[in-house]
Design a protein around this motif. Structure first.
Motif, PDB file in Angstrom:
ATOM      1  N   GLU A 104     -25.282  54.228  16.746  1.00  0.00           N
ATOM      2  CA  GLU A 104     -26.340  53.942  15.783  1.00  0.00           C
ATOM      3  C   GLU A 104     -26.666  55.136  14.893  1.00  0.00           C
ATOM      4  O   GLU A 104     -26.877  54.991  13.694  1.00  0.00           O
ATOM      5  CB  GLU A 104     -27.601  53.482  16.527  1.00  0.00           C
ATOM      6  CG  GLU A 104     -27.519  52.058  17.047  1.00  0.00           C
ATOM      7  CD  GLU A 104     -27.334  51.043  15.924  1.00  0.00           C
ATOM      8  OE1 GLU A 104     -27.951  51.223  14.847  1.00  0.00           O
ATOM      9  OE2 GLU A 104     -26.575  50.074  16.124  1.00  0.00           O
ATOM     10  N   LYS A 105     -26.724  56.330  15.473  1.00  0.00           N
ATOM     11  CA  LYS A 105     -27.095  57.505  14.689  1.00  0.00           C
ATOM     12  C   LYS A 105     -26.043  57.808  13.627  1.00  0.00           C
ATOM     13  O   LYS A 105     -26.357  58.054  12.463  1.00  0.00           O
ATOM     14  CB  LYS A 105     -27.278  58.709  15.612  1.00  0.00           C
ATOM     15  CG  LYS A 105     -27.979  59.884  14.950  1.00  0.00           C
ATOM     16  CD  LYS A 105     -28.385  60.924  15.980  1.00  0.00           C
ATOM     17  CE  LYS A 105     -29.223  62.014  15.336  1.00  0.00           C
ATOM     18  NZ  LYS A 105     -29.670  63.020  16.331  1.00  0.00           N
ATOM     19  N   LYS A 107     -23.846  55.701  12.498  1.00  0.00           N
ATOM     20  CA  LYS A 107     -23.828  54.575  11.562  1.00  0.00           C
ATOM     21  C   LYS A 107     -24.871  54.778  10.469  1.00  0.00           C
ATOM     22  O   LYS A 107     -24.603  54.540   9.283  1.00  0.00           O
ATOM     23  CB  LYS A 107     -24.091  53.273  12.312  1.00  0.00           C
ATOM     24  CG  LYS A 107     -24.217  52.065  11.387  1.00  0.00           C
ATOM     25  CD  LYS A 107     -24.609  50.821  12.163  1.00  0.00           C
ATOM     26  CE  LYS A 107     -24.869  49.654  11.209  1.00  0.00           C
ATOM     27  NZ  LYS A 107     -25.306  48.439  11.948  1.00  0.00           N
ATOM     28  N   THR A 108     -26.058  55.205  10.845  1.00  0.00           N
ATOM     29  CA  THR A 108     -27.132  55.422   9.867  1.00  0.00           C
ATOM     30  C   THR A 108     -26.731  56.479   8.846  1.00  0.00           C
ATOM     31  O   THR A 108     -26.933  56.323   7.642  1.00  0.00           O
ATOM     32  CB  THR A 108     -28.421  55.851  10.586  1.00  0.00           C
ATOM     33  OG1 THR A 108     -28.825  54.817  11.494  1.00  0.00           O
ATOM     34  CG2 THR A 108     -29.538  56.098   9.584  1.00  0.00           C
ATOM     35  N   MET A 126     -23.755  55.021   6.635  1.00  0.00           N
ATOM     36  CA  MET A 126     -24.220  54.024   5.679  1.00  0.00           C
ATOM     37  C   MET A 126     -25.082  54.659   4.592  1.00  0.00           C
ATOM     38  O   MET A 126     -25.077  54.219   3.435  1.00  0.00           O
ATOM     39  CB  MET A 126     -25.001  52.933   6.409  1.00  0.00           C
ATOM     40  CG  MET A 126     -24.154  52.101   7.366  1.00  0.00           C
ATOM     41  SD  MET A 126     -22.698  51.345   6.578  1.00  0.00           S
ATOM     42  CE  MET A 126     -23.493  50.236   5.410  1.00  0.00           C
ATOM     43  N   GLY A 127     -25.819  55.718   4.950  1.00  0.00           N
ATOM     44  CA  GLY A 127     -26.608  56.422   3.947  1.00  0.00           C
ATOM     45  C   GLY A 127     -25.732  57.059   2.883  1.00  0.00           C
ATOM     46  O   GLY A 127     -26.045  57.004   1.688  1.00  0.00           O
TER      47      GLY A 127
END
Length: 357
Positions: A294-295, A297-298, A301-302
Motif C-alpha cells: 500500500e505504501k 502503491k501510494t 500512483m502519486g
C-alpha cells in the motif's frame, strides 16, 4: 495460409491506410496514419484484386507495389520468419549510416563538453530555453546544433548524470540500431544505458516548444516515470544536406536483468490484445496484479498522477505505460525491501520495484 498486410497510399490526401486481412481479404480492419513520403518500391500496373487473389509474394517480407486509378497499393506477406529476419538485422550500424553516427558521436562530445565547462548559473527564461549552440566542423563535413544546452545541463544534474559518464557511454560505446515500432523514428542503443531516438521536424519543434515545462517538471520530480531527456540535438551533413534531429534519453530497462515480460499499457480495452507473435504484451494480456504494498502503491500512483498532469498541460494524449516484469530467481535468498519514504522506491530494487507477493 498466410497473413497479408495491404498498404494503401493516396498521394492526393497524403495518408496511408493499413488494411490487415486474411490472404483473400477476409476480416478486414483499417487503420489510418499520416506519412511524409511515399513508399519506395518497384511499381507494377495491375488490378489490385487480381494481385490479392493470385499474385504470391516471392520472399518473406517482400513488397509488390501496384497502381490502380492513380492509387498505390503494396502487398506484403508477413510470417514469423519475417520477424526473425528483422531481429537478425538488428545490431551494429552498417557502413551506410556509420559516417552519420560517427559525426553524431563527435558532435555530442563537443556539445556536452563545451556546456559542462561553462559557468553554471540561473536560467534566463527569455534566452536559455530557446538558445541554440552551433558547432560547424568543415573538416568532417557537418554542422551540429544543441538546443537549450544550459537547460539540459541542469536537467542532467537534476537526474544525477555526470557529463563524463554520459560522454563515455555515448562516444566510446558501439551503437546498435533498431527501427522504432509503429514509428518513422530510428533507435540507437549506446551501450546499455542510453537510447538515441531520431525525431521528425514536428516532434523536434514541439519538444522545443514545451522544454520550459519539461525542465520544471524534472526539477521538482527527479523520479519521474516520463522519458528522461538528457539532450536535444540536430546534425546536418554538408555533403548531402541530410538533417537528423534526435534526443538522448535513458534506457528504462537498463537494470542488468532481462525482462521476461514487457507490457505496453494504455488503460483501454479497445484493440489492446496482443497477438501470439507479438513480443510486447498489451492491457488485455495482463492477467495478474503487481503487488508492491500500500505504501509503495501510494507513492507510485502519486508520481503517475503528477506525470499525467504534466502531459495534460502539454496537451499530449498519445502515450502509454511501459512495464517490464522480471521474476526473482527462487534459488537466491529473498532480499529485504529497500525502505524509502519517497519516490526513490520506484527504482530502489535493481532499477525497479520488488513485488511483495
Amino acid at each position: 495460409k498466410a497473413t497479408v498486410s495491404v498498404l494503401y497510399w493516396n498521394p492526393a490526401k497524403m495518408e496511408r491506410r493499413i488494411v490487415n486481412s486474411g490472404w483473400l481479404g477476409a476480416n478486414t480492419k483499417t487503420k489510418r496514419e499520416s506519412v511524409e513520403k511515399p513508399m519506395r518500391h518497384v511499381e507494377f500496373k495491375a488490378d489490385a484484386a487480381a494481385v490479392l487473389a493470385k499474385q504470391p509474394v516471392a520472399e518473406v517480407g517482400e513488397e509488390i507495389r501496384i497502381e490502380e486509378n492513380k492509387e498505390v497499393f503494396a502487398l506484403t506477406r508477413i510470417t514469423a520468419a519475417k520477424e526473425q529476419r528483422e531481429d537478425k538485422n538488428k545490431g551494429e550500424v552498417g557502413d551506410e549510416v556509420d559516417a552519420v553516427v560517427q559525426c553524431m558521436k563527435k558532435g555530442l562530445k563537443k556539445a556536452i563538453d563545451s556546456i559542462s565547462r561553462t559557468e553554471n548559473r540561473s536560467l534566463d527564461p527569455k534566452k536559455d530555453f530557446t538558445f541554440k549552440a552551433r558547432v560547424v566542423d568543415n573538416k568532417e563535413g557537418y554542422t551540429f546544433v544543441g538546443f537549450s544546452p544550459l537547460c539540459y545541463r541542469q536537467i542532467r544534474e537534476f537526474l544525477d548524470t555526470p557529463p563524463e559518464a554520459l560522454m563515455d557511454n555515448l562516444c566510446n560505446s558501439s551503437w546498435r540500431v533498431s527501427p522504432a515500432a509503429k514509428s518513422s523514428s530510428t533507435l540507437y542503443f549506446a551501450g546499455t544505458h542510453y537510447v538515441i531516438k531520431t525525431m521528425n521536424k514536428e516532434e523536434s519543434l514541439f519538444l522545443r516548444k514545451i522544454i520550459h515545462l519539461y525542465y520544471h517538471h524534472i526539477k521538482y520530480n527527479p523520479h519521474t516515470l516520463l522519458p528522461r531527456y538528457f539532450g536535444h540535438f540536430s546534425l546536418t551533413m554538408h555533403s548531402n544536406k541530410e538533417k537528423v534531429s534526435f534526443v538522448v534519453m535513458n534506457n528504462v530497462f537498463d537494470t542488468g536483468k532481462k525482462m521476461n515480460l514487457t507490457y505496453d499499457l494504455k488503460g483501454s480495452k479497445v484493440g489492446r490484445l496482443a497477438e501470439a507473435t507479438e513480443k510486447i504484451q498489451k492491457d488485455l494480456n495482463m492477467k495478474s496484479y503487481i503487488k508492491v504494498g500500500e505504501k509503495r502503491k501510494t507513492i507510485l500512483m502519486g508520481q503517475i498522477y503528477r506525470d499525467t498532469e504534466f502531459l495534460a498541460a502539454c496537451q499530449i494524449m498519445d502515450y502509454s505505460f511501459l512495464l517490464g516484469v522480471q521474476p526473482i530467481d527462487e534459488e537466491r535468498p529473498k532480499r529485504n525491501l529497500v525502505r524509502y519514504d519517497d519516490e526513490r522506491v520506484i527504482r530502489a530494487d535493481d532499477g525497479g520495484m520488488l513485488s511483495q507477493g
